[in-house]
Design a protein around this motif. Structure first.
Motif, short mmCIF file in Angstrom:
data_model
loop_
_atom_site.label_atom_id
_atom_site.label_comp_id
_atom_site.label_asym_id
_atom_site.label_seq_id
_atom_site.Cartn_x
_atom_site.Cartn_y
_atom_site.Cartn_z
N ARG A 1 1.15 -1.45 -0.55
CA ARG A 1 -0.05 0.24 0.04
C ARG A 1 0.45 1.40 0.31
N ARG B 1 2.10 3.09 -3.41
CA ARG B 1 1.73 3.65 -4.70
C ARG B 1 1.90 5.12 -3.89
N ALA C 1 3.06 -3.27 -5.77
CA ALA C 1 2.62 -1.54 -6.43
C ALA C 1 2.40 -1.54 -7.73
#
Length: 303
Positions: free
Chosen positions: A187, A190, A252
């Motif tokens: 997460r 990103r 990602a």
């Protein structure tokens, strides 16, 4: 208007097409899986020279020094305060939790038996991602993931004779904390480069890992061997830093659930390295399991 058009053209040239971007992400994630597949054999080598607590703490310190040097040379600014909780989860799961628990397990378990953790990790990571980030993979995705995990489990448990040991508690706990660390790291990757995610997690742990290393080295005997030093360097430089750099970048690019399924091949690679580097026995079931796993990976990538 001309400047805007030129900028748009330059951006279009610099940014790869979606398919190329996805292939690049798959390649990075696969490179990370290859690096991770040598972690268990390298840890077994490292335990020839260091105690379990020393090995985990020293590998974290060495990786943090390399990561810190990279961050310093490139003058990377400090992460935003809002990212600190996520980095703490990455540190707890990937920097400390998984290495410590699997190292403790490998004191009494073979690397082939410990590979059961990696066999379950893709499914656990996908489930953790669905809970944390709201991902909703298709039913075919989950069926393929379950089939792949079942194939890997059957193979790795069969390799160990089907017996559960005291080390299994460490292994299953490592599975949970690593899935959380992978999900949170994917997460964060990103919104910041993947290498900075693991780099800052390592650096933030340094105030704890350095005293822990000094304390562990004062209590646990050290016997330097070629295997031991090589194993330490691999788990420090590759497993703990460079492997995670490409792994988070790959996640990602293609998404956490799909990237996690590439790890279905990791236990089989680990078993091959275990046979080549540690002399562990590898049965004829490996080719059949490899084919089943590759089919499952292909299905998840197309779901």
């Amino acid at each position: 208007m001309r400047a805007q058009s030129s900028a748009t053209t330059a951006t279009a040239i610099a940014v790869p097409a979606p398919r190329e971007h996805r292939s690049f992400g798959i390649g990075l994630a696969a490179l990370g899986v290859t690096a991770f597949s040598l972690t268990f054999p390298s840890t077994a080598w490292g335990l020839e020279s260091f105690g379990p607590w020393s090995l985990v703490a020293v590998r974290s310190v060495l990786a943090a020094l390399v990561a810190g040097a990279c961050l310093l040379v490139l003058r990377v600014p400090l992460p935003d305060r809002r990212h600190l909780p996520g980095l703490a989860v990455v540190a707890a799961g990937v920097v400390f939790g998984f290495p410590l628990l699997t190292t403790l397990a490998l004191q009494t378990s073979t690397t082939s038996h410990a590979a059961v953790v990696v066999g379950l990790l893709p499914l656990t990571t996908a489930a953790c991602s669905a809970l944390r980030m709201g991902h909703r993979p298709s039913r075919r995705f989950w069926l393929a993931a379950l089939a792949g995990a079942a194939a890997v489990l059957a193979f790795t448990v069969g390799q160990s004779g089907g017996a559960l040991t005291a080390a299994d508690g460490y292994l299953f706990a490592a599975l949970l904390v690593c899935a959380a660390g992978y999900t949170e790291g994917g997460r964060l990757a990103r919104v910041m480069p993947g290498w900075q995610v693991i780099g800052w997690a390592l650096v933030l742990c340094l105030p704890l890992s350095l005293p822990a290393a000094l304390l562990a080295l004062s209590y646990e005997p050290v016997h330097f061997t070629w295997h031991g030093v090589t194993g330490l360097l691999w788990v420090s430089m590759v497993s703990q830093f460079f492997g995670l750099v490409v792994w988070y970048r790959g996640m990602a690019a293609i998404g956490i659930p799909k990237a996690s399924q590439l790890q279905l091949a990791q236990p089989l690679l680990t078993l091959v390295w275990s046979a080549l580097l540690l002399g562990e026995h590898l049965t004829a079931a490996a080719p059949l399991t490899a084919v089943a796993v590759l089919v499952c990976i292909a299905v998840t990538q197309r779901s």
